[in-house]
Every structure is written in structure tokens, then in C-alpha cells.
Design a protein around this motif. Structure first.
Motif, PDB file in Angstrom:
ATOM      1  N   PHE A  53       0.835  -1.217   0.000  1.00  0.00           N
ATOM      2  CA  PHE A  53       0.000   0.000   0.000  1.00  0.00           C
ATOM      3  C   PHE A  53       0.865   1.262   0.000  1.00  0.00           C
ATOM      4  N   ASP A  56      -1.190   4.705   0.320  1.00  0.00           N
ATOM      5  CA  ASP A  56      -1.811   4.878   1.639  1.00  0.00           C
ATOM      6  C   ASP A  56      -0.776   5.242   2.697  1.00  0.00           C
ATOM      7  N   GLN A 137     -12.756   4.389   9.073  1.00  0.00           N
ATOM      8  CA  GLN A 137     -13.250   4.889   7.783  1.00  0.00           C
ATOM      9  C   GLN A 137     -12.120   5.139   6.793  1.00  0.00           C
ATOM     10  N   TYR A 138     -10.894   5.091   7.286  1.00  0.00           N
ATOM     11  CA  TYR A 138      -9.730   5.274   6.410  1.00  0.00           C
ATOM     12  C   TYR A 138      -9.570   4.041   5.517  1.00  0.00           C
ATOM     13  N   SER A 139      -8.659   4.185   4.524  1.00  0.00           N
ATOM     14  CA  SER A 139      -8.390   3.032   3.662  1.00  0.00           C
ATOM     15  C   SER A 139      -7.564   2.002   4.436  1.00  0.00           C
ATOM     16  N   LYS A 140      -7.534   0.795   3.877  1.00  0.00           N
ATOM     17  CA  LYS A 140      -6.900  -0.330   4.558  1.00  0.00           C
ATOM     18  C   LYS A 140      -5.427  -0.047   4.888  1.00  0.00           C
ATOM     19  N   GLN A 142      -3.899   2.799   5.254  1.00  0.00           N
ATOM     20  CA  GLN A 142      -3.712   3.814   6.298  1.00  0.00           C
ATOM     21  C   GLN A 142      -3.973   3.228   7.679  1.00  0.00           C
TER      22      GLN A 142
END
Lengths: 212, 98
Positions: A53, A56, A137-140, A142
Motif C-alpha cells: 500500500f 496509503d 473509515q480510512y483506507s486499509k 492507512q
């Protein structure tokens, strides 16, 4: 050769004072090797997730406070200096200077932890902590970044805390002359531990604060 | 007694050496921040990790006295670092080609 000379002198002092300096030192190094692999596992996890990632991690790392991170790095590097100096001081028979340098090391350790406290509370105040509604609620990537941040700096902070406690005991030992010019292994091993914790931070700093 | 005292002195590192090492560490800290923030380009990551390794090496060599240790201890440290590097390399040989 210098190397051979030192080993011979070591054996000589060992004979004179009946202290196995090398044995005590190697015992400490073995402990540090287990610590290295322990932290190494977490660094590996960080690297793999960072590779998976990259975007992220890049965004999440921007959230880190570079100023506090940089100050803390300088603080730990300086504490390593005072720790190293304290070992030299005791070996030169300067008991009071050594104890003073150890107290300075403890103070730097405390400053590091206080900074860490402010850093963490600021984050938690913004709703970023493991499993928080905001973070979920953040992306995976993060979420992984912040989880790794809390675990790795948390365990590192725990090591700093343990270090300050151990050095406090060493101050008492030095003043009571349990640690002396010829019997300094306890202090030396404490120093090795403290420097190791410093090295861990040397890598944590770029990984969490710089590489954005 | 005089002789033995000097015998022990040989592996006590002088105060000044430590201060020099500390200065070098702080300079490297400045460089690493500059490398990451001011001149940002795609090589920032390897450069930062390289500087971190130089700093770690300085701490190991001087603060942790490795420079003045015998081959046995140096060898042990080398093997341990090699083990960690191998674990990371093997993992990435999998991750990269997935």
C-alpha cells in the motif's frame, strides 16, 4: 595487532580482579540479538505492507509530526552520548561524574517519553487510535500504517521506559560503589541496551516520519 | 599496579571521541531530514535508509565499543544481522513475484 592486545589485556584484568568481562558482555549481546529479531519481525511487517500500500502509507505518514520526531531523535542520540560517557567516567574512577551523566541520560529518556505522550494524545484527540470510528473509515493501508505506528513506537517507548528504570538502579549502584572502576559490567551492559534502543529509533524515525 | 591500570585504559574510549561521534550523528540527522523534505525525489527512501544505517553503524562501532571487540563478538553480530537480512530478503523474494 590492537585487537589481540585488547583481548590479552582483558584476560589479564580478568585474572587480577576475578571478573569475566567478556562473558558478561556476550550474555548481554545474546539478549540484544533476540531483541533485534523481535523488532526485525515488526520492521518486516512494515516493509511488506508498505510495499503493498505505497500510496496509503504516503498519505498516512504526512499526518506525523516531523518536529516532535526530529527533536526526539536528537534527544535519544544525546542520551546515548551521556550514557557512553558515564561508562568511560566510571572506568576512569570518576564516580560522581558517572552518576551525574547517568541522571542526565534518565532525564533525556523522560523528555523522550513526555514528547511521545504529547504526540500520542494529539493523535488520539483527533480520533486516530486502533479501532477508532474515525480510523476505521480510512483506507486499509492507512489503518495498517497507524496500527504499526502504535505498536512499534509503543513497544519502543516501553523499552525506553524500562531503560530509564534500569539506569536509575545503576545510579544507586554507582553511588553505593556496587559499580566500580574494576567492576563495571552492569553499567556497561545497561549502556549496550540503551544504545540498542537508540538504534531501533534511528530506523523508526525515517520509516514513520520522513518517508512520506 | 601502574602497568595494570594502563592495561585497562587501552579499551576505554576517550570522552572526545564520543563527542565527535555525537556531532556526526546530529549532522547525519540534519542531512536525513533535508534529504526527505527539501530535496524530495524518488531516491529519498533508499537514501534515508542508507543514512539510518550509517548512524546505526556509528552507534555500534563507538558507543557499543564494537570497534574494540575481538573477532568472536564481531562475528556474532554479523551473523545475527545476516540472519535478519536473509529473512527480509526471502520474504521479499515472495512478495515481489506475487
Amino acid at each position: 595487532m590492537i585487537e589481540k592486545d585488547v583481548t590479552e589485556k582483558n584476560l589479564e584484568t580478568q585474572k587480577v580482579h576475578g571478573i569475566d568481562y567478556m562473558g558478561k558482555k556476550i550474555g548481554m549481546w545474546f539478549f540484544l540479538f533476540t531483541e533485534l529479531l523481535f523488532f526485525g519481525g515488526m520492521f518486516l511487517l512494515y516493509s511488506v505492507y508498505r510495499y503493498r500500500f505505497p500510496a496509503d502509507f504516503h498519505i498516512a505518514a504526512m499526518d506525523e509530526n516531523l518536529l516532535i520526531g526530529s527533536v526526539n531523535t536528537a534527544v535519544l542520540l544525546t542520551s546515548s552520548l551521556s550514557m557512553a560517557l558515564s561508562v568511560s567516567a566510571v572506568r576512569r574512577g570518576n564516580k560522581k561524574l558517572s552518576a551525574l551523566l547517568q541522571v542526565i541520560t534518565i532525564l533525556f529518556g523522560v523528555v523522550f517519553l513526555v514528547n511521545k505522550y504529547f504526540e500520542w494524545t494529539a493523535k488520539i484527540f483527533n480520533g486516530i487510535y486502533p479501532n477508532s470510528p474515525v480510523l476505521l473509515q480510512y483506507s486499509k493501508g492507512q489503518i495498517l500504517f497507524f496500527s504499526l505506528y502504535y505498536v512499534m513506537t509503543g513497544i519502543h517507548g516501553l523499552h525506553v521506559l524500562i531503560g530509564t528504570v534500569v539506569i536509575s538502579v545503576m545510579v544507586v549502584f554507582t553511588l553505593r560503589e556496587v559499580i566500580t572502576q574494576t567492576n563495571f559490567s552492569k553499567l556497561e551492559n545497561t549502556g549496550l541496551y540503551w544504545h540498542f534502543v537508540d538504534i531501533v529509533w534511528i530506523y523508526l524515525f525515517p520509516l514513520f516520519y520522513l518517508i512520506t | 599496579m601502574e602497568e595494570k591500570r594502563t592495561g585497562m585504559e587501552t579499551h576505554i574510549i576517550g570522552y572526545r571521541t564520543y563527542v565527535y561521534v555525537w556531532c556526526a550523528l546530529l549532522i547525519l540527522l540534519g542531512i536525513t531530514i533535508a534529504a526527505a523534505k527539501i530535496y524530495f525525489w524518488k531516491y529519498s527512501v533508499p537514501i534515508n535508509l542508507f543514512i539510518a544505517s550509517v548512524k546505526a553503524l556509528l552507534v555500534l562501532t563507538f558507543f557499543m565499543h564494537l570497534k574494540y571487540e575481538g573477532r568472536f563478538l564481531k562475528g556474532l553480530v554479523f551473523i545475527t544481522v545476516l540472519v535478519l537480512t536473509t529473512i527480509i530478503a526471502l520474504t521479499f523474494s515472495d512478495v515481489w513475484f506475487r
